[in-house]
Write a protein that holds these residues in place. Structure first.
Motif: not given
Length: 134
Positions: A42, A46-47, A50, A124-125, A127-128, A130-131
């Motif tokens: 995740m 995200s990275n 982004l 990206a947000v 996945f962030l 979720c991270y």
């Protein structure tokens, strides 16, 4: 189809950049291929989403500002500066007003870049989030 094509092209370019970042980041972060966990994946996703999101949205915003006239005086000054070095050339524009009138006809459509970039940033947000929740 003509209205969808710019969105599709910029989305494909953004996805290609995201995939390149995913592969590069995956090779760096994982020492052993067995050691895959959801949190690490995740973070990589995200990275990866982004970067193209910021690039596409940034280019869209810069062109939007340029269409609004934010850089007109600077562009006109550069054109006039280089006209000084040309021999026997009067210059393309007599004054700033003529330059602005000519530039009004050449506005670029950039909302597609802005929307696709914002979509990548939204991914990206997600996945962030979720991270941090995994």
């Amino acid at each position: 189809m003509k209205k969808v094509l710019p969105y599709l092209i910029s989305a494909v370019i953004g996805a290609a950049v995201a995939i390149l970042i995913m592969f590069a980041s995956y090779k760096i972060h994982t020492v052993a291929p067995v050691r895959e966990n959801a949190r690490e994946i995740m973070g990589i996703l995200s990275n990866a989403f982004l970067v193209p999101g910021v690039i596409l949205a940034g280019i869209g915003l810069i062109i939007f500002a340029s269409n609004g006239g934010a850089f007109d005086m600077l562009a006109f000054a550069v054109i006039r500066f280089f006209d000084l070095f040309k021999k026997d050339v009067k210059g393309k524009y007599k004054d700033f007003y003529e330059y602005r009138a000519a530039k009004k006809d050449r506005e670029y459509k950039t909302t597609f870049m802005l929307w696709v970039g914002l979509a990548f940033i939204a991914l990206a947000v997600i996945f962030l989030i979720c991270y941090y929740n995994v």
